[in-house]
Design a protein around this motif. Structure first.
Motif, mmCIF file in Angstrom:
data_model
loop_
_atom_site.group_PDB
_atom_site.id
_atom_site.type_symbol
_atom_site.label_atom_id
_atom_site.label_comp_id
_atom_site.label_asym_id
_atom_site.label_seq_id
_atom_site.Cartn_x
_atom_site.Cartn_y
_atom_site.Cartn_z
ATOM 1 N N ASN A 67 60.563 -12.588 -50.856
ATOM 2 C CA ASN A 67 60.721 -12.388 -52.291
ATOM 3 C C ASN A 67 61.216 -10.972 -52.559
ATOM 4 O OD1 ASN A 67 59.722 -14.981 -52.882
ATOM 5 N ND2 ASN A 67 57.631 -14.234 -52.734
ATOM 6 N N ILE A 68 62.315 -10.890 -53.272
ATOM 7 C CA ILE A 68 62.862 -9.582 -53.630
ATOM 8 C C ILE A 68 62.524 -9.325 -55.090
ATOM 9 C CG2 ILE A 68 64.917 -8.154 -53.731
ATOM 10 C CD1 ILE A 68 66.218 -10.015 -51.714
ATOM 11 N N THR A 69 61.652 -8.360 -55.310
ATOM 12 C CA THR A 69 61.209 -8.019 -56.656
ATOM 13 C C THR A 69 61.913 -6.733 -57.098
ATOM 14 O OG1 THR A 69 59.396 -6.721 -55.749
ATOM 15 C CG2 THR A 69 58.941 -9.048 -56.233
ATOM 16 N N PRO A 70 61.926 -6.449 -58.404
ATOM 17 C CA PRO A 70 62.598 -5.215 -58.856
ATOM 18 C C PRO A 70 62.070 -3.946 -58.169
ATOM 19 C CG PRO A 70 62.203 -6.657 -60.721
ATOM 20 C CD PRO A 70 61.504 -7.287 -59.540
ATOM 21 N N PRO A 71 60.744 -3.748 -58.007
ATOM 22 C CA PRO A 71 60.316 -2.517 -57.314
ATOM 23 C C PRO A 71 60.839 -2.445 -55.875
ATOM 24 C CG PRO A 71 58.457 -3.545 -58.428
ATOM 25 C CD PRO A 71 59.601 -4.509 -58.512
ATOM 26 N N ALA A 72 60.853 -3.576 -55.187
ATOM 27 C CA ALA A 72 61.358 -3.576 -53.809
ATOM 28 C C ALA A 72 62.841 -3.251 -53.774
ATOM 29 C CB ALA A 72 61.090 -4.928 -53.156
ATOM 30 N N ALA A 73 63.586 -3.816 -54.729
ATOM 31 C CA ALA A 73 65.029 -3.585 -54.770
ATOM 32 C C ALA A 73 65.350 -2.144 -55.145
ATOM 33 C CB ALA A 73 65.669 -4.543 -55.773
ATOM 34 N N GLN A 74 64.672 -1.617 -56.170
ATOM 35 C CA GLN A 74 64.952 -0.249 -56.603
ATOM 36 C C GLN A 74 64.545 0.755 -55.531
ATOM 37 O OE1 GLN A 74 62.796 -0.423 -60.298
ATOM 38 N NE2 GLN A 74 64.281 -1.855 -61.162
ATOM 39 N N THR A 75 63.413 0.498 -54.895
ATOM 40 C CA THR A 75 62.958 1.374 -53.820
ATOM 41 C C THR A 75 63.950 1.367 -52.667
ATOM 42 O OG1 THR A 75 60.637 1.025 -54.383
ATOM 43 C CG2 THR A 75 61.110 1.727 -52.141
ATOM 44 N N TYR A 76 64.450 0.180 -52.356
ATOM 45 C CA TYR A 76 65.389 0.073 -51.236
ATOM 46 C C TYR A 76 66.694 0.805 -51.545
ATOM 47 C CZ TYR A 76 68.102 -1.944 -47.442
ATOM 48 O OH TYR A 76 68.881 -2.115 -46.343
ATOM 49 N N ALA A 77 67.196 0.618 -52.757
ATOM 50 C CA ALA A 77 68.440 1.302 -53.148
ATOM 51 C C ALA A 77 68.252 2.820 -53.070
ATOM 52 C CB ALA A 77 68.851 0.873 -54.549
ATOM 53 N N ASP A 100 57.235 -1.110 -47.698
ATOM 54 C CA ASP A 100 56.788 0.180 -48.214
ATOM 55 C C ASP A 100 57.303 0.368 -49.628
ATOM 56 O OD1 ASP A 100 55.277 1.460 -46.126
ATOM 57 O OD2 ASP A 100 57.147 1.576 -44.977
ATOM 58 N N LEU A 101 56.403 0.806 -50.502
ATOM 59 C CA LEU A 101 56.763 1.097 -51.889
ATOM 60 C C LEU A 101 56.237 2.481 -52.259
ATOM 61 C CD1 LEU A 101 55.870 -2.332 -53.574
ATOM 62 C CD2 LEU A 101 58.165 -1.430 -53.196
ATOM 63 N N ASP A 103 55.427 6.275 -52.751
ATOM 64 C CA ASP A 103 55.544 7.424 -51.848
ATOM 65 C C ASP A 103 55.797 6.996 -50.407
ATOM 66 O OD1 ASP A 103 55.242 9.208 -53.861
ATOM 67 O OD2 ASP A 103 53.149 9.722 -53.413
ATOM 68 N N PHE A 104 55.259 5.845 -50.042
ATOM 69 C CA PHE A 104 55.456 5.366 -48.668
ATOM 70 C C PHE A 104 56.927 5.083 -48.373
ATOM 71 C CE2 PHE A 104 51.015 4.241 -49.538
ATOM 72 C CZ PHE A 104 50.410 4.880 -48.465
ATOM 73 N N ALA A 105 57.690 4.814 -49.431
ATOM 74 C CA ALA A 105 59.105 4.518 -49.241
ATOM 75 C C ALA A 105 59.957 5.784 -49.213
ATOM 76 C CB ALA A 105 59.595 3.581 -50.343
ATOM 77 N N LEU A 106 59.326 6.933 -49.426
ATOM 78 C CA LEU A 106 60.062 8.202 -49.391
ATOM 79 C C LEU A 106 59.849 8.939 -48.083
ATOM 80 C CD1 LEU A 106 59.140 9.434 -52.990
ATOM 81 C CD2 LEU A 106 61.258 8.315 -52.248
ATOM 82 N N HIS A 107 58.749 8.594 -47.384
ATOM 83 C CA HIS A 107 58.375 9.335 -46.180
ATOM 84 C C HIS A 107 58.220 8.378 -45.002
ATOM 85 C CE1 HIS A 107 57.733 12.704 -48.859
ATOM 86 N NE2 HIS A 107 56.960 11.932 -49.612
ATOM 87 N N PRO A 108 59.154 8.426 -44.051
ATOM 88 C CA PRO A 108 59.034 7.566 -42.873
ATOM 89 C C PRO A 108 57.701 7.818 -42.149
ATOM 90 C CG PRO A 108 61.220 8.545 -42.962
ATOM 91 C CD PRO A 108 60.390 9.204 -44.041
ATOM 92 N N HIS A 109 57.105 6.743 -41.670
ATOM 93 C CA HIS A 109 55.819 6.847 -40.966
ATOM 94 C C HIS A 109 55.739 5.776 -39.897
ATOM 95 C CE1 HIS A 109 55.566 4.445 -44.653
ATOM 96 N NE2 HIS A 109 54.711 3.657 -44.007
ATOM 97 N N ARG A 110 54.842 5.977 -38.917
ATOM 98 C CA ARG A 110 54.705 5.022 -37.803
ATOM 99 C C ARG A 110 53.601 4.020 -38.044
ATOM 100 N NH1 ARG A 110 53.359 6.313 -32.193
ATOM 101 N NH2 ARG A 110 53.622 4.076 -31.971
ATOM 102 N N ARG A 111 52.512 4.460 -38.667
ATOM 103 C CA ARG A 111 51.377 3.574 -38.869
ATOM 104 C C ARG A 111 51.429 3.011 -40.282
ATOM 105 N NH1 ARG A 111 45.020 5.074 -37.785
ATOM 106 N NH2 ARG A 111 44.182 3.060 -38.424
#
Ligand SMILES: [Zn+2]
Ligand SMILES: [Zn+2]
Length: 151
Positions: A67-77, A100-101, A103-111
């Motif tokens: 499911n692609i929701t607006p937050p997922a799409a905007q975060t991805y863009a 990841d949405l 702050d998690f979508a701004l900072h790459p992380h491993r866990r």
């Protein structure tokens, strides 16, 4: 907060020259040509579901729909334009692709903390921002006739 019930299901295998973009009005703009006859499909929707059964091997067999929701799409863009490392990590317990949405979508992380089952020790091989949209984009890039633009 609003929810979209029963978003339109899009079978990616039945179309080519697919364009999917997050527009300024918050809607997802989908344009695609049917493999059978070439008719143009044009949808401006708040959410879209991708039927993943038609692309076997892309996600774990238990995953039938993304499911692609607006937050997922905007975060991805935003993540694409910022150049952060993107990937797609499957939960080792429930197999759901991690999204990841915020702050998690701004900072790459491993866990990663699985948003589906709550398992908090999903480790990727390297730090990334995880989203199933990236795996769909990677799939598209391997089939250039298939997708014209994916965000
Ligand atoms: Zn994460
Ligand atoms: Zn999980």
């Amino acid at each position: 907060m609003g929810y979209v019930l029963y978003p339109e299901v899009f079978d990616i295998s039945q179309y080519h020259a697919i364009t999917l973009a997050s527009a300024d009005d918050g809607l997802l703009r989908l344009r695609a040509k049917a493999n059978d006859g070439g008719a143009l499909l044009a949808r401006d929707v708040s959410a879209l579901a991708i039927d993943t059964r038609s692309v076997p091997g892309l996600f774990q067999p238990s995953i039938v729909q993304i499911n692609i929701t607006p937050p997922a799409a905007q975060t991805y863009a935003a993540a694409l334009s910022s150049g952060v490392a993107l990937g797609c990590i499957d939960c080792s317990r429930c197999a759901h692709p991690h999204l990841d949405l915020g702050d998690f979508a701004l900072h790459p992380h491993r866990r990663h903390l699985c948003g589906h089952c709550g398992y908090d020790a999903v480790h990727g091989a390297s730090a990334c921002v995880s989203t199933p949209l990236q795996r769909l984009r990677d799939y598209a890039l391997r089939k250039p006739e298939h997708i014209k633009q994916w965000f």
